[in-house]
Design a protein around this motif. Sequence first.
Motif, mmCIF file in Angstrom:
data_model
loop_
_atom_site.group_PDB
_atom_site.id
_atom_site.type_symbol
_atom_site.label_atom_id
_atom_site.label_comp_id
_atom_site.label_asym_id
_atom_site.label_seq_id
_atom_site.Cartn_x
_atom_site.Cartn_y
_atom_site.Cartn_z
ATOM 1 N N PRO A 32 0.793 -1.231 0.000
ATOM 2 C CA PRO A 32 0.000 0.000 0.000
ATOM 3 C C PRO A 32 0.829 1.286 0.000
ATOM 4 O O PRO A 32 0.318 2.346 -0.357
ATOM 5 C CB PRO A 32 -0.846 -0.110 1.271
ATOM 6 N N TRP A 33 2.102 1.210 0.328
ATOM 7 C CA TRP A 33 2.963 2.393 0.357
ATOM 8 C C TRP A 33 3.597 2.684 -1.001
ATOM 9 O O TRP A 33 4.288 3.679 -1.170
ATOM 10 C CB TRP A 33 4.047 2.258 1.423
ATOM 11 N N LEU A 34 3.361 1.813 -2.010
ATOM 12 C CA LEU A 34 3.967 1.973 -3.324
ATOM 13 C C LEU A 34 2.929 2.434 -4.341
ATOM 14 O O LEU A 34 1.864 1.833 -4.477
ATOM 15 C CB LEU A 34 4.580 0.647 -3.791
ATOM 16 N N THR A 35 3.252 3.504 -5.054
ATOM 17 C CA THR A 35 2.423 3.979 -6.157
ATOM 18 C C THR A 35 3.218 3.824 -7.442
ATOM 19 O O THR A 35 4.312 4.384 -7.561
ATOM 20 C CB THR A 35 2.044 5.468 -5.964
ATOM 21 N N VAL A 36 2.701 3.039 -8.385
ATOM 22 C CA VAL A 36 3.334 2.851 -9.684
ATOM 23 C C VAL A 36 2.583 3.713 -10.695
ATOM 24 O O VAL A 36 1.355 3.625 -10.802
ATOM 25 C CB VAL A 36 3.319 1.372 -10.120
ATOM 26 N N VAL A 37 3.326 4.546 -11.415
ATOM 27 C CA VAL A 37 2.737 5.435 -12.412
ATOM 28 C C VAL A 37 3.303 5.059 -13.785
ATOM 29 O O VAL A 37 4.457 5.357 -14.083
ATOM 30 C CB VAL A 37 3.041 6.920 -12.098
ATOM 31 N N PRO A 38 2.496 4.370 -14.646
ATOM 32 C CA PRO A 38 2.971 4.021 -15.985
ATOM 33 C C PRO A 38 2.819 5.220 -16.926
ATOM 34 O O PRO A 38 1.721 5.721 -17.123
ATOM 35 C CB PRO A 38 2.076 2.859 -16.395
ATOM 36 N N VAL A 39 3.935 5.674 -17.493
ATOM 37 C CA VAL A 39 3.960 6.869 -18.337
ATOM 38 C C VAL A 39 4.359 6.467 -19.754
ATOM 39 O O VAL A 39 5.351 5.765 -19.942
ATOM 40 C CB VAL A 39 4.970 7.907 -17.799
ATOM 41 N N VAL A 40 3.585 6.928 -20.742
ATOM 42 C CA VAL A 40 3.921 6.674 -22.144
ATOM 43 C C VAL A 40 3.862 7.980 -22.924
ATOM 44 O O VAL A 40 3.070 8.855 -22.621
ATOM 45 C CB VAL A 40 2.981 5.637 -22.801
ATOM 46 N N GLU A 41 4.747 8.100 -23.897
ATOM 47 C CA GLU A 41 4.728 9.288 -24.748
ATOM 48 C C GLU A 41 3.485 9.298 -25.628
ATOM 49 O O GLU A 41 2.959 10.354 -25.955
ATOM 50 C CB GLU A 41 5.989 9.352 -25.599
ATOM 51 N N SER A 42 3.011 8.116 -26.015
ATOM 52 C CA SER A 42 1.799 7.999 -26.821
ATOM 53 C C SER A 42 1.031 6.763 -26.369
ATOM 54 O O SER A 42 1.614 5.688 -26.230
ATOM 55 C CB SER A 42 2.147 7.866 -28.309
ATOM 56 N N VAL A 43 -0.272 6.911 -26.143
ATOM 57 C CA VAL A 43 -1.077 5.763 -25.724
ATOM 58 C C VAL A 43 -1.347 4.809 -26.875
ATOM 59 O O VAL A 43 -1.798 3.687 -26.662
ATOM 60 C CB VAL A 43 -2.418 6.189 -25.072
ATOM 61 N N GLU A 44 -1.053 5.224 -28.097
ATOM 62 C CA GLU A 44 -1.221 4.355 -29.262
ATOM 63 C C GLU A 44 -0.046 3.389 -29.347
ATOM 64 O O GLU A 44 1.103 3.797 -29.204
ATOM 65 C CB GLU A 44 -1.293 5.183 -30.545
ATOM 66 N N ASP A 45 -0.344 2.118 -29.596
ATOM 67 C CA ASP A 45 0.720 1.131 -29.764
ATOM 68 C C ASP A 45 1.479 1.388 -31.052
ATOM 69 O O ASP A 45 0.942 1.900 -32.026
ATOM 70 C CB ASP A 45 0.153 -0.290 -29.779
ATOM 71 N N SER A 46 2.725 0.993 -31.051
ATOM 72 C CA SER A 46 3.585 1.127 -32.221
ATOM 73 C C SER A 46 3.002 0.333 -33.389
ATOM 74 O O SER A 46 2.366 -0.699 -33.211
ATOM 75 C CB SER A 46 4.980 0.599 -31.884
ATOM 76 N N SER A 47 3.232 0.813 -34.585
ATOM 77 C CA SER A 47 2.765 0.093 -35.769
ATOM 78 C C SER A 47 3.750 -1.003 -36.180
ATOM 79 O O SER A 47 3.486 -1.756 -37.103
ATOM 80 C CB SER A 47 2.569 1.073 -36.926
ATOM 81 N N VAL A 48 4.872 -1.105 -35.481
ATOM 82 C CA VAL A 48 5.864 -2.142 -35.786
ATOM 83 C C VAL A 48 5.381 -3.465 -35.193
ATOM 84 O O VAL A 48 5.122 -3.548 -33.995
ATOM 85 C CB VAL A 48 7.246 -1.767 -35.204
ATOM 86 N N PRO A 49 5.242 -4.505 -36.021
ATOM 87 C CA PRO A 49 4.772 -5.785 -35.484
ATOM 88 C C PRO A 49 5.783 -6.385 -34.506
ATOM 89 O O PRO A 49 6.982 -6.272 -34.692
ATOM 90 C CB PRO A 49 4.610 -6.666 -36.723
ATOM 91 N N ASP A 50 5.284 -7.025 -33.463
ATOM 92 C CA ASP A 50 6.124 -7.676 -32.461
ATOM 93 C C ASP A 50 5.583 -9.087 -32.252
ATOM 94 O O ASP A 50 4.647 -9.294 -31.473
ATOM 95 C CB ASP A 50 6.098 -6.872 -31.161
ATOM 96 N N PRO A 51 6.148 -10.071 -32.963
ATOM 97 C CA PRO A 51 5.621 -11.446 -32.888
ATOM 98 C C PRO A 51 5.618 -12.017 -31.469
ATOM 99 O O PRO A 51 4.701 -12.737 -31.086
ATOM 100 C CB PRO A 51 6.554 -12.244 -33.805
ATOM 101 N N TRP A 52 6.637 -11.727 -30.675
ATOM 102 C CA TRP A 52 6.687 -12.238 -29.300
ATOM 103 C C TRP A 52 5.510 -11.711 -28.495
ATOM 104 O O TRP A 52 4.798 -12.457 -27.842
ATOM 105 C CB TRP A 52 8.008 -11.830 -28.648
ATOM 106 N N TYR A 53 5.293 -10.389 -28.554
ATOM 107 C CA TYR A 53 4.198 -9.757 -27.812
ATOM 108 C C TYR A 53 2.853 -10.301 -28.286
ATOM 109 O O TYR A 53 1.986 -10.623 -27.475
ATOM 110 C CB TYR A 53 4.282 -8.241 -28.003
ATOM 111 N N GLU A 54 2.675 -10.431 -29.594
ATOM 112 C CA GLU A 54 1.429 -10.962 -30.144
ATOM 113 C C GLU A 54 1.211 -12.399 -29.679
ATOM 114 O O GLU A 54 0.075 -12.791 -29.383
ATOM 115 C CB GLU A 54 1.435 -10.880 -31.672
#
Length: 121
Positions: A32-54
């Motif tokens: 409860p003492w930890l706050t994680v803040v995920p920050v991205v420059e763009s909320v849109e995913d990259s158009s580069v395909p990533d077979p591992w992630y897929e």
Amino acid sequence: ADPARKFLFVGGRTPLDLFAADMLSLLAEALPWLTVVPVVESVEDSSVPDPWYEGILSRLGHIGPDPDELVEGSLDEIVTSYGSFGDHQVLVCGPGAMVRTTVQKLVESGTPPENIRYDPY
């Protein structure tokens, strides 16, 4: 006594770059003492395909932080929007240009330089 409040800002260009942020979110739920803040420059995913992630998505479904929890902007701007960290130790790590910019913005926003640690690139 409860541990001091901690903030962990995790940054990337797109949500795809936040590959471990889902685990950090689980950790924050347990601490409860930890706050994680995920920050991205763009909320849109990259158009580069990533077979591992897929492949992971096809087996597990959604991974990573909830899209509604993402904060869009540059890491230095988001971190300093939380104010100065005068009574905190700050560790900045990542690519050299991002580290330099974030450290500069932290000092400009009132965080004492002696509170900031980073790897000089």
